[in-house]
Design an enzyme around this catalytic site. Structure first.
Site, PDB file in Angstrom:
ATOM      1  N   SER A  47       0.816  -1.214   0.000  1.00 18.74           N
ATOM      2  CA  SER A  47       0.000   0.000   0.000  1.00 18.74           C
ATOM      3  C   SER A  47       0.849   1.264   0.000  1.00 18.74           C
ATOM      4  O   SER A  47       0.340   2.351  -0.287  1.00 18.74           O
ATOM      5  CB  SER A  47      -0.931   0.010   1.218  1.00 18.74           C
ATOM      6  OG  SER A  47      -1.866  -1.041   1.148  1.00 18.74           O
ATOM      7  N   GLY A 226      -4.318  -2.045  -0.697  1.00 13.90           N
ATOM      8  CA  GLY A 226      -3.498  -1.728  -1.855  1.00 13.90           C
ATOM      9  C   GLY A 226      -3.306  -0.243  -2.011  1.00 13.90           C
ATOM     10  O   GLY A 226      -3.927   0.567  -1.310  1.00 13.90           O
ATOM     11  N   GLY A 228      -2.913   3.578  -4.210  1.00 15.34           N
ATOM     12  CA  GLY A 228      -3.553   4.336  -5.271  1.00 15.34           C
ATOM     13  C   GLY A 228      -4.900   4.924  -4.902  1.00 15.34           C
ATOM     14  O   GLY A 228      -5.384   4.827  -3.775  1.00 15.34           O
ATOM     15  N   CYS A 254      -9.266  -1.821   3.972  1.00 13.53           N
ATOM     16  CA  CYS A 254      -8.472  -0.713   3.456  1.00 13.53           C
ATOM     17  C   CYS A 254      -8.911  -0.347   2.025  1.00 13.53           C
ATOM     18  O   CYS A 254     -10.026   0.103   1.819  1.00 13.53           O
ATOM     19  CB  CYS A 254      -6.985  -1.041   3.544  1.00 13.53           C
ATOM     20  SG  CYS A 254      -5.927   0.432   3.577  1.00 13.53           S
ATOM     21  N   PHE A 255      -8.056  -0.541   1.023  1.00 19.85           N
ATOM     22  CA  PHE A 255      -8.450  -0.264  -0.363  1.00 19.85           C
ATOM     23  C   PHE A 255      -9.692  -1.070  -0.730  1.00 19.85           C
ATOM     24  O   PHE A 255     -10.573  -0.594  -1.450  1.00 19.85           O
ATOM     25  CB  PHE A 255      -7.290  -0.609  -1.299  1.00 19.85           C
ATOM     26  CG  PHE A 255      -7.454  -0.144  -2.718  1.00 19.85           C
ATOM     27  CD1 PHE A 255      -7.266   1.186  -3.055  1.00 19.85           C
ATOM     28  CD2 PHE A 255      -7.792  -1.037  -3.716  1.00 19.85           C
ATOM     29  CE1 PHE A 255      -7.403   1.619  -4.372  1.00 19.85           C
ATOM     30  CE2 PHE A 255      -7.931  -0.618  -5.033  1.00 19.85           C
ATOM     31  CZ  PHE A 255      -7.738   0.716  -5.359  1.00 19.85           C
ATOM     32  N   GLN A 258     -12.759   0.706   0.239  1.00 22.84           N
ATOM     33  CA  GLN A 258     -13.085   1.771  -0.712  1.00 22.84           C
ATOM     34  C   GLN A 258     -13.700   1.207  -1.992  1.00 22.84           C
ATOM     35  O   GLN A 258     -14.644   1.792  -2.543  1.00 22.84           O
ATOM     36  CB  GLN A 258     -11.820   2.574  -1.015  1.00 22.84           C
ATOM     37  CG  GLN A 258     -11.239   3.273   0.209  1.00 22.84           C
ATOM     38  CD  GLN A 258      -9.769   3.605   0.067  1.00 22.84           C
ATOM     39  OE1 GLN A 258      -9.195   3.496  -1.021  1.00 22.84           O
ATOM     40  NE2 GLN A 258      -9.134   3.995   1.161  1.00 22.84           N
ATOM     41  N   ASN A 296      -3.330   2.445   7.154  1.00 20.86           N
ATOM     42  CA  ASN A 296      -2.470   2.956   6.087  1.00 20.86           C
ATOM     43  C   ASN A 296      -3.371   3.357   4.927  1.00 20.86           C
ATOM     44  O   ASN A 296      -3.585   2.590   4.000  1.00 20.86           O
ATOM     45  CB  ASN A 296      -1.456   1.899   5.638  1.00 20.86           C
ATOM     46  CG  ASN A 296      -0.634   2.385   4.458  1.00 20.86           C
ATOM     47  OD1 ASN A 296      -0.636   3.571   4.133  1.00 20.86           O
ATOM     48  ND2 ASN A 296       0.068   1.487   3.802  1.00 20.86           N
ATOM     49  N   GLY A 298      -4.827   6.961   2.512  1.00 20.12           N
ATOM     50  CA  GLY A 298      -4.895   8.384   2.218  1.00 20.12           C
ATOM     51  C   GLY A 298      -6.214   8.785   1.596  1.00 20.12           C
ATOM     52  O   GLY A 298      -6.440   9.960   1.319  1.00 20.12           O
ATOM     53  N   PHE A 299      -7.095   7.793   1.341  1.00 21.51           N
ATOM     54  CA  PHE A 299      -8.416   8.042   0.777  1.00 21.51           C
ATOM     55  C   PHE A 299      -9.459   7.426   1.709  1.00 21.51           C
ATOM     56  O   PHE A 299      -9.154   6.547   2.510  1.00 21.51           O
ATOM     57  CB  PHE A 299      -8.540   7.420  -0.621  1.00 21.51           C
ATOM     58  CG  PHE A 299      -7.640   8.055  -1.649  1.00 21.51           C
ATOM     59  CD1 PHE A 299      -8.099   9.073  -2.465  1.00 21.51           C
ATOM     60  CD2 PHE A 299      -6.323   7.632  -1.788  1.00 21.51           C
ATOM     61  CE1 PHE A 299      -7.277   9.662  -3.410  1.00 21.51           C
ATOM     62  CE2 PHE A 299      -5.485   8.211  -2.728  1.00 21.51           C
ATOM     63  CZ  PHE A 299      -5.965   9.233  -3.539  1.00 21.51           C
ATOM     64  N   HIS A 344      -6.579  -2.297   9.285  1.00 24.70           N
ATOM     65  CA  HIS A 344      -5.920  -3.583   9.060  1.00 24.70           C
ATOM     66  C   HIS A 344      -6.099  -4.529  10.232  1.00 24.70           C
ATOM     67  O   HIS A 344      -5.330  -4.482  11.202  1.00 24.70           O
ATOM     68  CB  HIS A 344      -4.416  -3.363   8.810  1.00 24.70           C
ATOM     69  CG  HIS A 344      -4.119  -2.745   7.489  1.00 24.70           C
ATOM     70  ND1 HIS A 344      -3.767  -3.482   6.384  1.00 24.70           N
ATOM     71  CD2 HIS A 344      -4.136  -1.455   7.090  1.00 24.70           C
ATOM     72  CE1 HIS A 344      -3.577  -2.672   5.356  1.00 24.70           C
ATOM     73  NE2 HIS A 344      -3.793  -1.439   5.759  1.00 24.70           N
ATOM     74  N   GLU A 346      -5.363  -7.617  10.330  1.00 25.15           N
ATOM     75  CA  GLU A 346      -4.255  -8.583  10.430  1.00 25.15           C
ATOM     76  C   GLU A 346      -3.097  -7.998  11.234  1.00 25.15           C
ATOM     77  O   GLU A 346      -2.341  -8.715  11.872  1.00 25.15           O
ATOM     78  CB  GLU A 346      -3.791  -9.018   9.035  1.00 25.15           C
ATOM     79  CG  GLU A 346      -2.821  -8.093   8.339  1.00 25.15           C
ATOM     80  CD  GLU A 346      -3.428  -6.773   7.902  1.00 25.15           C
ATOM     81  OE1 GLU A 346      -2.669  -5.833   7.600  1.00 25.15           O
ATOM     82  OE2 GLU A 346      -4.671  -6.666   7.855  1.00 25.15           O
TER      83      GLU A 346
END
Length: 370
Positions: A47, A226, A228, A254-255, A258, A296, A298-299, A344, A346
């Site tokens: 990520s 992940g 981006g 996380c990603f 989203q 972790n 940023g979006f 996260h 995990e």
């Protein structure tokens, strides 16, 4: 560790220090991580692809590096910024120094930086592009290159970090369920946590279709973390929508949170400086319990906190919220079997407050969820 280095932010702020890791020049989004431990897991988290990570903890590298704590096949950070690197590692598990590992993998870093001042700057001005160089002493020349580098907004990066081929992580003991994990940047500890609960994981490339997922014969799909901008991941969103239409159970982190959010019809947006560290307080709104969690991102998902929303797949509501800033930290669908969290569970090297989410996933697969 020798020679000088400079770090230049896209607003022109410049920091000087000493070369740390590989010699050369690198560019990426400057972000800070507040974890007091777990630097090896941070460095190998996909990520962080195309990000220059600033460690707020002043002493980095004390326990060296080993081959057991890596979260993926390589170091993914674009660059590394620390204040006081260890002169020599001291730990019975250490196999080499962090400096040597960074150099061997071509990761350009800088040490001796006032990371407190740098972090305060990013917190006030927001995450921004930067460059780190051990080969130039001219801040203006480096700044021009920084301004020519691509921003994180609009970046579709999961295909750059995903596994090139599918692989399997078997359950520990008897297999109770199997899961197809879409690898947007998965960490090794995630399928391990599922294996501990009797789940065999079929880890698939991020570009896999709904048919590819169903062909594994898995009982559910897992949407991994992940790098981006999720707003650029239209193909992944379309795949998840198709899986929801086929009534495949979904769990995302996380990603993946989203992507599920977008598949359910919500928007996403970029946070000012994001959440990165292992000390973020999140409330599970179902139980009222507050967890200290690893983040972790940023979006974030743009969803209302005060009500459920009717979507193409029924009612959806926010399940978890960050107590620092009210950012959406989880979603749960009431009419299809799908849920996700922004953090996260995990969590290597910890904390482990959120490990119950894997148990909740098992409950979902058992059909016992609400």
């Amino acid at each position: 560790m020798s020679g000088s280095a400079i770090l230049v932010l896209e607003d022109g702020r410049t920091f000087t220090g000493t070369a740390y890791g590989a010699v050369g020049e690198t560019f990426g989004e400057a972000v800070f991580n507040t974890g007091m431990t777990g630097y090896q897991e941070t460095l190998t988290d996909p990520s962080y692809h195309r990000q220059v990570v600033v460690q707020t903890a002043p002493h980095i590298g004390n326990t060296g590096v080993n081959d057991d704590d890596v979260e993926s096949r390589r170091i993914w950070v674009a660059g590394y910024v620390v204040r006081d690197p260890a002169r020599r590692p001291s730990n019975w598990r250490s196999q080499r120094s962090l400096d040597d590992d960074l150099a061997a993998q071509g990761v350009v870093g800088i040490s001796g930086v006032d990371t407190r001042a740098l972090t305060r700057h990013l917190r006030e001005r927001g995450a921004m592009r930067c460059g780190v160089s051990t080969t130039t002493t001219d801040p203006e020349a480096l700044l021009r290159k920084v301004l020519d580098s691509p921003p994180m907004t609009g970046a579709d990066l999961s295909a750059q970090v995903t596994t090139p081929e599918a692989y399997r992580v078997d359950a520990i003991g008897d297999t109770r369920f199997s899961v197809a994990a879409l690898d947007f940047g998965i960490k090794a500890m995630t399928p391990h946590r599922m294996a501990e609960r009797g789940i065999t994981s079929h880890v698939l490339p991020s570009t896999s279709s709904a048919d590819d997922v169903v062909a594994t014969g898995a009982d559910a799909v897992f949407l991994a973390n992940g790098p981006g901008d999720p707003a650029a991941a239209d193909d992944a969103v379309a795949t998840v929508r198709e899986l929801l239409r086929r009534e495949v159970p979904v769990f995302g982190i996380c990603f993946g949170n989203q992507i599920l959010g977008r598949a359910l019809g919500f928007g996403t947006y970029k946070l000012g400086y994001g959440h990165r560290g292992i000390n973020q307080p999140v409330q599970d709104r179902r139980t009222g319990k507050v967890e200290i969690t690893a983040h972790n991102h940023g979006f974030a998902v743009d969803a209302p906190l005060d009500r459920a929303v009717d979507t193409d797949f029924g009612a959806v509501e926010v399940s978890h919220v960050c107590l620092n800033d009210d950012v959406v930290e989880g979603l749960v669908a009431r009419d299809v079997r799908a849920f996700s969290v922004q953090y996260h569970p995990e969590a290597a090297a910890g904390p482990h407050d959120a490990a119950y989410l894997f148990d909740r996933f098992v409950e979902l697969l058992e059909g016992d969820s609400e």
